[in-house]
Scaffold this motif. Structure first.
Motif, PDB file in Angstrom:
ATOM      1  N   VAL A 494       0.861  -1.181   0.000  1.00  0.00           N
ATOM      2  CA  VAL A 494       0.000   0.000   0.000  1.00  0.00           C
ATOM      3  C   VAL A 494       0.896   1.230   0.000  1.00  0.00           C
ATOM      4  N   ALA A 495       0.749   2.068  -1.017  1.00  0.00           N
ATOM      5  CA  ALA A 495       1.559   3.283  -1.152  1.00  0.00           C
ATOM      6  C   ALA A 495       3.050   2.959  -1.119  1.00  0.00           C
ATOM      7  N   GLY A 496       3.428   1.846  -1.759  1.00  0.00           N
ATOM      8  CA  GLY A 496       4.833   1.491  -1.873  1.00  0.00           C
ATOM      9  C   GLY A 496       5.425   0.796  -0.665  1.00  0.00           C
ATOM     10  N   ARG A 497       4.592   0.511   0.355  1.00  0.00           N
ATOM     11  CA  ARG A 497       5.099  -0.145   1.559  1.00  0.00           C
ATOM     12  C   ARG A 497       4.205  -1.320   1.915  1.00  0.00           C
ATOM     13  N   TYR A 498       4.789  -2.349   2.543  1.00  0.00           N
ATOM     14  CA  TYR A 498       4.003  -3.486   2.980  1.00  0.00           C
ATOM     15  C   TYR A 498       3.165  -3.107   4.189  1.00  0.00           C
ATOM     16  N   SER A 499       1.872  -3.421   4.122  1.00  0.00           N
ATOM     17  CA  SER A 499       0.938  -3.080   5.197  1.00  0.00           C
ATOM     18  C   SER A 499       0.804  -4.240   6.176  1.00  0.00           C
ATOM     19  N   LYS A 500       0.793  -3.939   7.449  1.00  0.00           N
ATOM     20  CA  LYS A 500       0.626  -4.957   8.481  1.00  0.00           C
ATOM     21  C   LYS A 500      -0.835  -5.360   8.643  1.00  0.00           C
ATOM     22  N   ASP A 501      -1.749  -4.530   8.137  1.00  0.00           N
ATOM     23  CA  ASP A 501      -3.184  -4.749   8.368  1.00  0.00           C
ATOM     24  C   ASP A 501      -3.939  -5.299   7.158  1.00  0.00           C
ATOM     25  N   MET A 502      -3.293  -5.315   5.996  1.00  0.00           N
ATOM     26  CA  MET A 502      -3.968  -5.780   4.784  1.00  0.00           C
ATOM     27  C   MET A 502      -3.214  -6.974   4.215  1.00  0.00           C
ATOM     28  N   ARG A 503      -3.904  -8.095   4.090  1.00  0.00           N
ATOM     29  CA  ARG A 503      -3.237  -9.335   3.701  1.00  0.00           C
ATOM     30  C   ARG A 503      -3.923  -9.990   2.502  1.00  0.00           C
ATOM     31  N   PHE A 504      -3.119 -10.731   1.761  1.00  0.00           N
ATOM     32  CA  PHE A 504      -3.626 -11.598   0.708  1.00  0.00           C
ATOM     33  C   PHE A 504      -3.219 -13.013   1.090  1.00  0.00           C
ATOM     34  N   ASN A 505      -4.198 -13.842   1.448  1.00  0.00           N
ATOM     35  CA  ASN A 505      -3.919 -15.172   1.980  1.00  0.00           C
ATOM     36  C   ASN A 505      -4.233 -16.258   0.955  1.00  0.00           C
ATOM     37  N   ALA A 506      -3.512 -17.366   1.067  1.00  0.00           N
ATOM     38  CA  ALA A 506      -3.722 -18.477   0.136  1.00  0.00           C
ATOM     39  C   ALA A 506      -3.395 -19.795   0.813  1.00  0.00           C
ATOM     40  N   TYR A 507      -3.983 -20.861   0.256  1.00  0.00           N
ATOM     41  CA  TYR A 507      -3.604 -22.214   0.679  1.00  0.00           C
ATOM     42  C   TYR A 507      -3.565 -23.107  -0.553  1.00  0.00           C
ATOM     43  N   VAL A 508      -2.510 -23.895  -0.657  1.00  0.00           N
ATOM     44  CA  VAL A 508      -2.357 -24.864  -1.744  1.00  0.00           C
ATOM     45  C   VAL A 508      -2.301 -26.247  -1.101  1.00  0.00           C
ATOM     46  N   GLY A 509      -3.265 -27.107  -1.447  1.00  0.00           N
ATOM     47  CA  GLY A 509      -3.317 -28.436  -0.844  1.00  0.00           C
ATOM     48  C   GLY A 509      -3.509 -29.516  -1.880  1.00  0.00           C
ATOM     49  N   ALA A 510      -2.982 -30.711  -1.613  1.00  0.00           N
ATOM     50  CA  ALA A 510      -3.138 -31.859  -2.502  1.00  0.00           C
ATOM     51  C   ALA A 510      -3.691 -33.031  -1.704  1.00  0.00           C
ATOM     52  N   PHE A 511      -4.541 -33.865  -2.368  1.00  0.00           N
ATOM     53  CA  PHE A 511      -5.097 -35.026  -1.672  1.00  0.00           C
ATOM     54  C   PHE A 511      -5.445 -36.124  -2.664  1.00  0.00           C
ATOM     55  N   PRO A 512      -5.496 -37.380  -2.185  1.00  0.00           N
ATOM     56  CA  PRO A 512      -4.877 -37.888  -0.949  1.00  0.00           C
ATOM     57  C   PRO A 512      -3.362 -37.733  -1.077  1.00  0.00           C
ATOM     58  N   ILE A 513      -2.718 -37.205  -0.065  1.00  0.00           N
ATOM     59  CA  ILE A 513      -1.336 -36.773  -0.200  1.00  0.00           C
ATOM     60  C   ILE A 513      -0.377 -37.940  -0.430  1.00  0.00           C
ATOM     61  N   GLU A 514      -0.772 -39.156  -0.033  1.00  0.00           N
ATOM     62  CA  GLU A 514       0.103 -40.311  -0.271  1.00  0.00           C
ATOM     63  C   GLU A 514       0.285 -40.557  -1.781  1.00  0.00           C
ATOM     64  N   LYS A 515      -0.774 -40.372  -2.529  1.00  0.00           N
ATOM     65  CA  LYS A 515      -0.727 -40.471  -3.991  1.00  0.00           C
ATOM     66  C   LYS A 515      -1.715 -39.450  -4.553  1.00  0.00           C
ATOM     67  N   PRO A 516      -1.278 -38.214  -4.667  1.00  0.00           N
ATOM     68  CA  PRO A 516      -2.203 -37.115  -4.968  1.00  0.00           C
ATOM     69  C   PRO A 516      -2.946 -37.271  -6.291  1.00  0.00           C
ATOM     70  N   ARG A 517      -4.257 -37.003  -6.234  1.00  0.00           N
ATOM     71  CA  ARG A 517      -5.089 -37.010  -7.436  1.00  0.00           C
ATOM     72  C   ARG A 517      -5.592 -35.602  -7.782  1.00  0.00           C
ATOM     73  N   TYR A 518      -5.787 -34.822  -6.741  1.00  0.00           N
ATOM     74  CA  TYR A 518      -6.334 -33.480  -6.981  1.00  0.00           C
ATOM     75  C   TYR A 518      -5.562 -32.434  -6.184  1.00  0.00           C
ATOM     76  N   LEU A 519      -5.470 -31.264  -6.758  1.00  0.00           N
ATOM     77  CA  LEU A 519      -4.895 -30.121  -6.066  1.00  0.00           C
ATOM     78  C   LEU A 519      -5.999 -29.070  -5.891  1.00  0.00           C
ATOM     79  N   VAL A 520      -6.081 -28.517  -4.698  1.00  0.00           N
ATOM     80  CA  VAL A 520      -7.098 -27.514  -4.381  1.00  0.00           C
ATOM     81  C   VAL A 520      -6.392 -26.257  -3.903  1.00  0.00           C
ATOM     82  N   LEU A 521      -6.776 -25.127  -4.443  1.00  0.00           N
ATOM     83  CA  LEU A 521      -6.190 -23.840  -4.052  1.00  0.00           C
ATOM     84  C   LEU A 521      -7.296 -22.889  -3.635  1.00  0.00           C
TER      85      LEU A 521
END
Length: 574
Positions: A494-521
């Protein structure tokens, strides 16, 4: 006889008297030859010339069409039919319906003022000045209103205005409304694809068929997509719930078949209803999954860890110091440090910035850049969907850039690219390009590219599993489905600086993890802290979103829950 003589005299000819016959027996007269033969020839030629001129004119007029005939003909012909779009199970995503459009032939309008007033009683949303100008022009044809409702058409017909007509057209109809808007796309008022897979269909050959005249009223073979409408509904439903629960400004998610590269579901909120295509142009309705670029935060540690292991310079059990240090005037430090050295799996599990930076430093700037390029994270992704963004990276990579990129700051890429690259990490190192069309495993095997060693992929699956069981991904791991993955919490600039109050969150997961068939984001933009929770980091919002999607969609994806020995004992008891 006198009349005949008079007519011949007018032509410059003289006729001899007819032979007299009487009871007294008059002498027969000799018939005289025409005294002026050239005049007869001239008169005959004149008559022929006149008829030739008249005949030629008729032929000419016969070859010239009324300028309005083109529109009348078009109005009488059926409109071109677009192929239906279907999901992988045959459910209709887009189809054509007939609609009437209103046009005028201004030269045939008797009273433009009266016609304008009459039409406005049925179509009050039309601009009176523009409508009157079109009706009073000298043009042969003018559109007045496209895509009328049946009621509007009936009411206009009842007005009985000369010079007003209707053309039957095709309008695209999307039964699911906004459910798969960013995948399906939209068409314009002329029923031409302008976004999403609708545009892909046109670009892939349908537009050429139209231009060459081979596309007609006959229904074309439908185009089947890779998405599963049931899973698509679940993903969008979870995004809607998450935006409300975490008071976020945007959210997105996808489900991908790891082995074939098929996108099973993809949604981005805010979205729009393609039945009202004007809303697709609104800035906030951007497809954030494929057309938005973001710093993906700690999800990039997936690639840093895999890079370090694959380079051969780092081994699975190697330990790194996590003491903060300075580079080029900047301090590399932990978000929540453990205060001790960490092994490679622990660097991933505890999301260590310092440990990731040290891993990248061992590989080096050129090696780091080459690895991300190999994983498709620094170039525009290739797929059927037209809306894809170009990632951004530093113009010149320096040591500080490489270290910050190692933990997710300094490179912006699309969530779609992040998901595809992560799928390669757990798919024995095979990169499979994403597709929104059905693709078999055999077809995918022909185009996949080896980007990682088998051992590296096996070690990364184990690291994913650890984080899903005891790390920040616990809330994305519903009982029985064994989801492993990585969270990412990125501070927004924000305005050229990283903001402590505004976030962009994500999760990347695969399952079944022993032999992955699908990835979910999942992604969620500027979430607020949920009441009763410690923070608004990805482990508290993005990860649960993935867990909910997996729990609800696994049955449709033909993934059965596995509860281990306890589950088997329960089944035996029943």
């Amino acid at each position: 006889m006198k009349a005949l003589r008079k007519l011949l005299s007018g032509l410059g000819l003289t006729a001899a008297a007819a032979p007299a016959t009487s009871t007294t027996g008059l002498r027969r007269r000799r018939v005289e030859a025409p005294r002026n033969k050239p005049r007869f020839v001239i008169a005959t030629g004149l008559f022929c010339a006149i008829y030739l001129v008249i005949g030629g004119r008729l032929v000419y007029l016969g070859t010239q069409s009324d300028p309005n005939d083109t529109y009348r003909s078009a109005a009488g012909q059926g409109p071109v039919t677009r192929p239906d779009l279907l999901d992988r199970n045959g459910e209709v995503l887009a189809t054509d319906i007939k609609t009437a459009s209103l046009f005028a032939e201004p030269r045939r309008i008797v009273d433009a003022d009266e016609a304008t007033e009459s039409l406005l009683t049925v179509l009050p949303d039309l601009n009176p000045k523009i409508l009157h100008a079109r009706l009073s022009s000298k043009a042969g044809f003018a559109w007045l209103k496209r895509e009328l409702t049946p009621r509007q058409q009936q009411e206009i017909m009842a007005l009985g205005i000369p010079g007003i007509g209707f053309r039957t057209e095709k309008k695209r109809f999307y039964p699911g409304g906004p459910t798969a808007a960013h995948i399906v796309g939209v068409t314009n008022v002329d029923n031409q694809g302008i976004a999403g897979m609708e545009k892909y269909v046109d670009d892939a050959g349908f537009r050429d068929l139209q231009q060459l005249g081979f596309a007609g009223n006959d229904k074309l073979e439908p185009v089947k997509l890779s998405i599963d409408l049931r899973v698509q509904h679940i993903v969008r439903d979870e995004l809607v719930a998450a935006m409300a629960k975490y008071k976020a400004i945007a959210a997105g998610g996808l489900v991908m078949d790891i082995q074939t590269g098929e996108i099973i579901a993809m949604a981005s909120l805010p979205d729009y209803d393609p039945n009202f295509p004007g809303d697709a142009l609104k800035k906030e309705n951007l497809n954030r999954i494929s057309a938005g670029t973001f710093e993906m935060g700690s999800t990039f540690k997936i690639f840093t860890t895999a890079m370090a292991l694959d380079s051969g310079l780092v081994r699975y059990n190697d330990v790194f110091s996590t003491t903060p240090f300075r580079v080029a005037g900047f301090t590399i430090k932990e978000f929540h440090g453990k205060g001790r050295p960490l092994s490679v799996p622990e660097i991933f599990e505890y999301s260590s910035n310092v440990g990731s930076a040290r891993e990248a430093d061992l590989v080096g700037i050129e090696g780091h850049k080459e690895f991300l390029t190999r994983m498709g994270l620094l170039s525009r992704i290739k797929t059927e969907l037209p809306e894809t963004a170009m990632p951004t990276q530093p113009k010149q990579w320096k040591k500080i850039n490489s270290m910050t990129i190692a933990f997710g700051h300094g490179v912006s890429t699309t969530p779609l690219q992040t998901a595809v690259a992560a799928a390669a990490i757990v798919n024995d190192g095979w990169y499979v390009p994403p597709t929104f069309l059905p693709r078999t495993k055999e077809e995918a095997d022909k185009i996949k590219v080896k980007v990682l060693k088998d051992q590296t992929s096996a070690e990364m699956r184990e690291i994913f599993k650890i984080n899903g069981v005891s790390g920040s991904g616990k809330s994305a791991n519903p009982p029985g489905y064994h989801v492993g993955g990585k969270t990412g919490t990125a501070e927004k600039v924000v305005a050229g600086r990283y903001s402590k109050d505004m976030r962009f969150n994500a999760y990347v997961g695969a399952f079944p993890i022993e032999k992955p068939r699908y990835l979910v984001l999942s992604i969620i933009d500027e979430p607020k802290k949920e009441e009763g929770k410690y923070a608004a980091t990805a482990g508290y919002n993005a990860a649960p979103m993935v867990g909910n999607i997996v729990r609800r969609a696994a049955t449709f994806l033909d993934v059965k829950p596995d509860f281990g020995e306890t589950g088997k004992s329960l089944l035996v008891s029943y």
